[in-house]
Design a protein around this motif. Structure first.
Motif, PDB file in Angstrom:
ATOM      1  N   THR A  48       0.856  -1.173   0.000  1.00 38.87           N
ATOM      2  CA  THR A  48       0.000   0.000   0.000  1.00 38.87           C
ATOM      3  C   THR A  48       0.896   1.228   0.000  1.00 38.87           C
ATOM      4  OG1 THR A  48      -1.621  -1.173   1.325  1.00 38.87           O
ATOM      5  CG2 THR A  48      -1.821   1.219   1.254  1.00 38.87           C
ATOM      6  N   VAL A  95       1.817   4.762   1.048  1.00 40.07           N
ATOM      7  CA  VAL A  95       1.449   5.510   2.243  1.00 40.07           C
ATOM      8  C   VAL A  95       1.646   7.010   2.037  1.00 40.07           C
ATOM      9  CG1 VAL A  95       1.925   5.845   4.691  1.00 40.07           C
ATOM     10  CG2 VAL A  95       1.962   3.543   3.716  1.00 40.07           C
ATOM     11  N   GLN A 113       3.740   0.447   2.640  1.00 37.43           N
ATOM     12  CA  GLN A 113       3.575  -0.600   3.654  1.00 37.43           C
ATOM     13  C   GLN A 113       3.404  -1.945   2.955  1.00 37.43           C
ATOM     14  OE1 GLN A 113       0.011  -0.603   6.068  1.00 37.43           O
ATOM     15  NE2 GLN A 113       0.983  -1.760   7.699  1.00 37.43           N
ATOM     16  N   ARG A 132       3.715  -6.353   6.878  1.00 36.96           N
ATOM     17  CA  ARG A 132       3.111  -5.133   7.409  1.00 36.96           C
ATOM     18  C   ARG A 132       4.143  -4.116   7.882  1.00 36.96           C
ATOM     19  NH1 ARG A 132      -2.164  -5.036   6.925  1.00 36.96           N
ATOM     20  NH2 ARG A 132      -2.321  -3.125   8.136  1.00 36.96           N
ATOM     21  N   ARG A 133       5.379  -4.293   7.467  1.00 39.27           N
ATOM     22  CA  ARG A 133       6.378  -3.294   7.808  1.00 39.27           C
ATOM     23  C   ARG A 133       6.254  -2.104   6.854  1.00 39.27           C
ATOM     24  NH1 ARG A 133      10.063  -5.183  11.817  1.00 39.27           N
ATOM     25  NH2 ARG A 133      10.618  -2.983  11.755  1.00 39.27           N
ATOM     26  N   PHE A 134       6.568  -0.925   7.388  1.00 35.84           N
ATOM     27  CA  PHE A 134       6.635   0.277   6.551  1.00 35.84           C
ATOM     28  C   PHE A 134       8.038   0.377   5.983  1.00 35.84           C
ATOM     29  CE2 PHE A 134       2.886   0.882   8.939  1.00 35.84           C
ATOM     30  CZ  PHE A 134       2.074   1.730   8.203  1.00 35.84           C
ATOM     31  N   ALA A 185      11.456   1.794   7.215  1.00 36.42           N
ATOM     32  CA  ALA A 185      11.015   3.177   7.439  1.00 36.42           C
ATOM     33  C   ALA A 185      10.868   3.466   8.924  1.00 36.42           C
ATOM     34  CB  ALA A 185       9.703   3.431   6.713  1.00 36.42           C
ATOM     35  N   GLN A 241      -3.859   0.515   9.998  1.00 39.77           N
ATOM     36  CA  GLN A 241      -2.694   1.068   9.316  1.00 39.77           C
ATOM     37  C   GLN A 241      -2.230   2.372   9.973  1.00 39.77           C
ATOM     38  OE1 GLN A 241      -2.924   3.081   5.575  1.00 39.77           O
ATOM     39  NE2 GLN A 241      -1.286   1.839   4.701  1.00 39.77           N
ATOM     40  N   GLU A 247      -0.268   1.423  13.076  1.00 37.53           N
ATOM     41  CA  GLU A 247       1.023   0.846  12.695  1.00 37.53           C
ATOM     42  C   GLU A 247       1.973   1.922  12.178  1.00 37.53           C
ATOM     43  OE1 GLU A 247      -0.010  -3.669  11.202  1.00 37.53           O
ATOM     44  OE2 GLU A 247      -0.568  -2.001   9.927  1.00 37.53           O
ATOM     45  N   TYR A 248       1.419   2.866  11.408  1.00 33.28           N
ATOM     46  CA  TYR A 248       2.250   3.934  10.850  1.00 33.28           C
ATOM     47  C   TYR A 248       2.903   4.745  11.968  1.00 33.28           C
ATOM     48  CZ  TYR A 248       3.517   8.319   8.573  1.00 33.28           C
ATOM     49  OH  TYR A 248       4.209   9.420   8.135  1.00 33.28           O
ATOM     50  N   GLN A 265       5.557   2.656  13.872  1.00 31.55           N
ATOM     51  CA  GLN A 265       6.817   2.344  13.192  1.00 31.55           C
ATOM     52  C   GLN A 265       7.555   3.577  12.712  1.00 31.55           C
ATOM     53  OE1 GLN A 265       6.683  -0.786  10.165  1.00 31.55           O
ATOM     54  NE2 GLN A 265       4.892  -1.671  11.147  1.00 31.55           N
ATOM     55  N   VAL A 266       6.820   4.534  12.143  1.00 29.85           N
ATOM     56  CA  VAL A 266       7.474   5.605  11.399  1.00 29.85           C
ATOM     57  C   VAL A 266       7.665   6.862  12.259  1.00 29.85           C
ATOM     58  CG1 VAL A 266       7.349   7.023   9.295  1.00 29.85           C
ATOM     59  CG2 VAL A 266       6.490   4.670   9.276  1.00 29.85           C
TER      60      VAL A 266
END
Lengths: 99, 1029
Positions: free
Chosen positions: A18, A20, A58, A64-66, A84, B769, B772-773, B776-777
């Motif tokens: 996906t 982002v 992603q 599911r890692r960015f 990321a 999402q 998770e964003y 992680q970010v």
């Protein structure tokens, strides 16, 4: 269709990922105290470069890692794919590829 | 070779246009007057019968529909798109612009198929297009008489209304124009009975095209050990070798092709796909191809698809796509019987069909002499070879020896004839002088070659002009590909073979196979061509139309008009005249059109530019693209664990994202099924007065674990969570960075470091999402893991005054107010199943949400239904749930529309001022603090009975305008069972400051106008007494 090499899962079709957003923007550490420009840059202002660009994808149907993907918007060539983690931390930079 | 005895006679009599229905079928089937007695790659032992516009005709196995029609003397195959000009067969390949036909019948009917690539089969039923009432007598041809009145841009100019009227005239005329326009017609029956498959493949080297270059490339790459896929659009391998009688390594070309095919077949890692068109070249060497598995059969064999879509990821690609010949633009060059020289050779040599009996060959390329020789060898008289070049090369000697007249320095200025086809040409010396008439029924155009650069262009680069070849050739590669053979301008046979071998070896090496050295090229004896002189168009001597794009009826005069009116860039030229915009993408037209424009603008051809080619190379059916993802397989379907029970108990279903949810449960009332209003009102009343249960498993469910879970909640929700105790739940409102509401849900603390939260059904994936964003970010320092558990839990809402009494019968723990107060959470067994019980309410009644593992969901649901029998327990669906939440003024999807802030929704008090969170800075934007913003209110009809709907405009006065300034709109509406009249929620400017005002809710679309009273959005129990105790 792009072929993106996930550092954890290997090369996978674009359909597993996906998009982002822009991978160059940073979230101000103190959003209330940040200057107007700094905050607007984080929320609204996006460049549309012709050439190499850092984007966040992603691996939604995978680990599911960015991922921070360096993609040339003109040639579609992907020069680099790395984690990321922390990519939007002010002053921070993405950690290296999968450890 | 002797021509068929009756060839000239039947042709002269215009047999091609005789009404064949009148002839006895057996006679027609046996009669192929233009079939040559010998030669060709057709199987004379397998005659086939077929129909064209109802007439029964015969052909041979190995024929294309076009070759079979020509064999029968049928030269008029269709009418053109705009002028309804009679048209015949121009080409022998997929570049055909004219001979578009409909194939088969009923649900298998397929329009716009090129007769030149449709393989003949027994019983094929083909019909012509664009003609009414019949091909021979076509009323639309009146357009041709009006042609001077219908120039390029006609529709734009004529139907653009004067100032103020806008497009009114177009709107009026459009329906008449549309009836007369369009390519082909859609099938009149459905569904398509055939299956379409899709397949993915990874290869080292993909070779596109199995002509001399492609076969050579596949051989070289295969011998190096690479996994090779070789695809060709034709049924037979060989490409241009099928057209001409070449000699390779001292053998006939077909023997060389057969040897190559057999060698490839013996290589385990080589796949050869005939009847397969690679139609799209996308990013990162991803290509799509369609394999016509059964198009050459009356219907697919059992359990076989009609077509198969191949998704190919190739390390290296060799594009050996060949070249197409260009027609020459002269007056009435569209008469049936005027065709490409290469096509004429194909019909003669491959199909053993005489496309005419007296030919004139015209062009500035030595192919005209090869064509003249091929026709003569088949017994066709070549009346003259018209060569615009002043000096004739050695190639002419053979033609002259064969008795043909050679007219050097001459051009064909006009084709003469009618619907029956060309009868003569008018030939004029370029130096000037009176024209001369030469009788003929076949004109072959050798206008030079256009390399097929479509796929290469799709892969990124723009084609570049090669002055020596007078053609566009592939630009510098952007992806891992190389072109070989005619596709990059290497037209000569020997060059094609050598180039293909080199490209195949190089591609294999780049993919990691072999040393890149090309195998020795076979020897081909070829004569050297005299220099080619392109002749882009022949000026008109008056009269006739000079077609550039046959499919779109674009003439040289249209190009000139576009130039005069300022549509000079190639992109404007294309759109103004429609040049190259047909289903053939102007394969035979574009270069001539560009050259004419360049001449008008006094620029070199590349100065005009070239358009970008886009997929598909040739038309692809929707069936192949859709594959098996049709009907119920169009999307995945998500069903809850209780789904079958809902269906068995009379629930119609509603899609919510991919989920199916029960809308209401129909019972019988007075001997008939309830209406939806009766069913949903009954369910809502039962929940308000007794108890009901609702399957809410579709809500998104996320578990968070880690020491920093509360910190995360504080950062992602606008309200505070620091005080959320273990065993308690809290409503949570999540914002985007810009301050607008993203989603809402319930957040429960299961343990110190463990959170369970819900999202709306629609936003489950988005919220996951989002979390998770940030984890992680943005905030990698937070020690939290997020896991989606939506499908692991069945969630059942137990709602109503008697909900606790019911639950107490099945739970092994105290569910009383002391141990499980409103917004409490406990773990217990319900009907023997380990459960989490949340005391939360969406309906405004005392309510519990019982979560149990999904595989036990149905068991617990049925246990609740059984235990509540004496309470008249009912299941309730989405409609009753929606009715009750509207009565309570709870915002849902229609209010959380991505434009509302917490304050707009009446939840401004929730927003914490003690912490930083996503969206807090966004809320500071002045526009979000404007008191005139549209905010949530309730509306009641002033007469307490008129129905309201979602999406009505709220205005101060219904009589104003238009325009009538809108104050907002209704978002949700329901018949309130508690109040006994309709109510609605609305977003209205000023919000509750208007409380008590009378406004109008209007719907100009339906004509509804209802006077409404502004109220608080909560219509029932505003103090929330029913929730507690």
């Amino acid at each position: 269709m792009l072929l993106i090499a996930c550092p954890w899962c290997g090369p996978r079709d674009q359909t597993e990922y996906t998009f982002v957003g822009d991978g160059t923007v940073r979230r101000p550490a103190d959003s209330l105290g940040a200057g107007e420009t700094e905050w607007l840059d984080w929320v609204f202002i996006r460049d549309n470069p012709r050439g190499p660009h850092k984007e966040i994808w992603q691996h939604a149907s995978g680990c599911r890692r960015f991922l921070l993907v360096t993609r040339d918007t003109l040639t579609m060539r992907i020069e680099r794919v790395e984690s990321a983690v922390g990519a939007a931390v002010p002053g921070g930079r993405a950690q290296g590829a999968a450890a | 070779m002797t021509p068929p005895v009756d060839l000239a006679a039947s042709h002269g009599a215009g047999a091609s246009l005789a009404p064949r229905d009148a002839e006895p079928a057996t006679h027609a089937a046996a009669h192929q007057p233009f079939r040559l007695a010998r030669g060709g790659m057709v199987d004379r032992s397998r005659p086939l019968t077929f129909r064209f516009d109802g007439a029964l005709l015969s052909g041979l196995a190995g024929d294309s529909l076009a070759s079979a029609l020509l064999a029968n003397g049928v030269r008029l195959v269709g009418r053109s798109f705009k002028y309804h000009r009679p048209r015949g067969v121009l080409t022998a390949g997929s570049e055909e612009p004219n001979a578009l036909v409909g194939l088969r019948r009923g649900a298998r009917f397929e329009p716009n198929t090129r007769a030149t690539v449709a393989e003949l089969f027994e019983g094929l039923d083909a019909v012509s297009q664009h003609c009414w009432p019949s091909l021979g007598f076509d009323l639309g041809a009146l357009n041709a008489l009006l042609a001077p009145l219908i120039p390029a841009g006609f529709y734009y100019k004529t139907f653009m209304g004067p100032r103020g009227t806008g497009t009114g005239p177009w709107m009026f005329f459009e329906r008449f124009i549309r009836r007369a326009a369009g390519l082909g017609r859609a099938p009149d029956a459905w569904p398509d009975p055939d299956a379409y498959d899709q397949r993915s493949i990874h290869v080292d080297v993909l070779v596109v095209g199995a002509g001399p270059a492609g076969l050579a490339a596949a051989l070289a790459a295969g011998r190096a050990g690479a996994r090779v896929l070789l695809a060709d659009e034709q049924s037979a391998l060989g490409g241009a070798l099928l057209r001409d009688r070449a000699t390779i390594d001292g053998r006939p070309a077909d023997a060389w092709v057969a040897a190559a095919a057999s060698e490839l077949a013996r290589m385990a890692d080589v796949t050869v796909l005939p009847r397969t068109t690679v139609f799209g070249y996308y990013d990162h060497n991803f290509l799509s191809a369609v394999e016509r598995v059964a198009d050459h059969l009356p219907e697919p064999e059992p359990h076989r698809p009609r077509q198969r879509l191949w998704q190919i990821r190739a390390q290296q690609v060799v594009l050996a796509t060949g070249a197409v010949e260009r027609p020459i633009v002269f007056a009435d060059n569209d008469r049936p019987g005027v065709m490409l020289a290469s096509a004429a050779r194909t019909y003669v040599n491959r199909y053993a069909v005489a496309p005419g009996c007296r030919a004139v060959v015209f062009g500035g390329h030595d192919d005209e002499y090869r064509t003249s020789a091929a026709l003569a060898a088949a017994g066709i008289t070549v009346a003259a070879v018209i060569d615009p070049r002043a000096a004739v090369g050695p190639g002419a000697a053979h033609a002259r020896a064969g008795g043909s007249e050679i007219l050097a320095g001459h051009v064909v200025t006009r084709a003469l004839g009618g619907a029956g086809g060309v009868r003569a040409v008018e030939v004029t010396a370029r130096a000037g002088g009176a024209p001369r008439r030469i009788d003929c029924d076949l004109v072959c155009m050798a206008g030079g070659w256009t390399p097929v650069v479509h796929l290469q262009s799709q892969s990124g680069p723009k084609p570049v002009w090669d002055q020596a070849l007078a053609a566009f050739v592939p630009g510098a590669a952007r992806q891992a590909e190389r072109s070989a053979g005619a596709a990059r301008g290497q037209i000569a046979r020997s060059a094609c073979l050598a180039d293909g071998l080199a490209a195949g070896a190089a591609a294999a090496q780049a993919a990691g196979f072999g040393d890149g050295r090309a195998p020795t090229a076979p020897s081909v004896v070829e004569s050297e061509d005299a220099p080619f002189e392109p002749i882009w168009h022949v000026p008109s001597r008056g009269g006739g139309k000079r077609f550039v794009d046959f499919q779109d009826d674009v003439t040289a005069e249209d190009v000139a008009l576009a130039e005069r009116e300022g549509f000079r860039s190639v992109e404007h030229l294309k759109r103004y005249t429609t040049l190259g915009m047909g289903t053939d993408q102007g394969k035979t037209a574009n270069v001539n059109g560009l050259a004419i424009m360049a001449e008008l603008r006094k620029l070199p051809i590349p100065g005009v530019g070239t358009t970008t080619f886009r997929p598909p190379y040739t038309p692809v059916t929707w069936g192949a693209l859709a594959g098996r993802e049709v009907g119920l397989h169009f999307n995945p379907i998500r069903r809850t664990a209780i789904h079958d029970w809902h269906v068995a108990n009379g629930a119609p279903l509603q899609t919510a994202g991919l989920w199916l949810r029960p809308r209401w449960y129909v019972r019988r009332r007075n001997g008939r099924p309830e209406t939806w209003q009766e069913a949903s009102q009954r369910e809502a009343v039962q929940v308000r007065n007794g108890v009901g249960i609702c399957d809410v498993s579709t809500l998104g469910k996320i578990e968070l674990q880690g020491p920093d879970v509360i910190e995360l909640l504080n950062r992602v929700y606008c309200n505070g969570f620091s005080t959320l105790a273990v065993g308690k739940a809290r409503y949570g409102l999540m914002l985007r960075e810009d301050g607008l509401v993203l989603d809402d849900g319930t957040v429960a603390r299961l343990a110190e470091d463990r959170i369970f939260l819900t999202t709306t059904t629609a936003n489950a994936i988005k919220v996951m999402q989002h979390l998770e964003y940030y984890l992680q970010v943005v905030w990698p320092e937070l020690r939290v893991q997020a896991t989606s558990v939506t499908e692991q839990w069945t969630a059942i809402a137990v709602s109503g005054p008697q909900s606790r009494a019911l639950l107490a019968r099945l739970a092994d723990a105290d569910v009383g107010d002391a141990s499980l107060p409103h917004m409490g959470v406990i773990h217990a067994r319900v009907a023997g199943v380990p459960a989490r019980i949340f005391r939360i309410s969406f309906t405004g009644e005392r309510a519990f949400e019982v979560n149990v593992p999904s595989d036990r969901g149905l068991h617990v649901w049925e246990a609740l239904m059984a235990a509540g029998k004496d309470m008249d327990i009912m299941p309730y669906g989405l409609e009753a749930m929606g009715t009750m939440r509207i009565e309570k003024g709870h915002p849902a999807g229609a209010e959380l529309d991505g434009r509302t802030t917490p304050d707009d929704l009446g939840m401004g008090r929730l927003v914490s001022t003690k912490k930083e969170f996503v969206g807090r800075r966004g809320l500071e934007r002045p526009g979000l603090k404007d008191p005139a913003r549209q905010k949530l209110v309730g509306l009641m009809p002033a007469d307490r009975q008129s129905r309201l709907r979602g999406g009505m405009q709220v205005v101060a006065d219904r009589k104003v305008g238009p325009p009538n300034e809108t104050l907002g709109h209704t978002t949700s509406s329901a018949m309130s069972p508690t109040l006994g009249h309709p109510v609605a929620l609305a977003l209205v400017s000023g919000g509750l400051a208007r409380r008590g005002e009378r406004l109008w809710a209007v719907s100009p679309v339906t004509g509804m106008e209802v006077e409404v009273e502004v109220t608080a959005p909560c219509f029932v129990d505003p103090e929330g007494r029913r929730l507690h105790g």
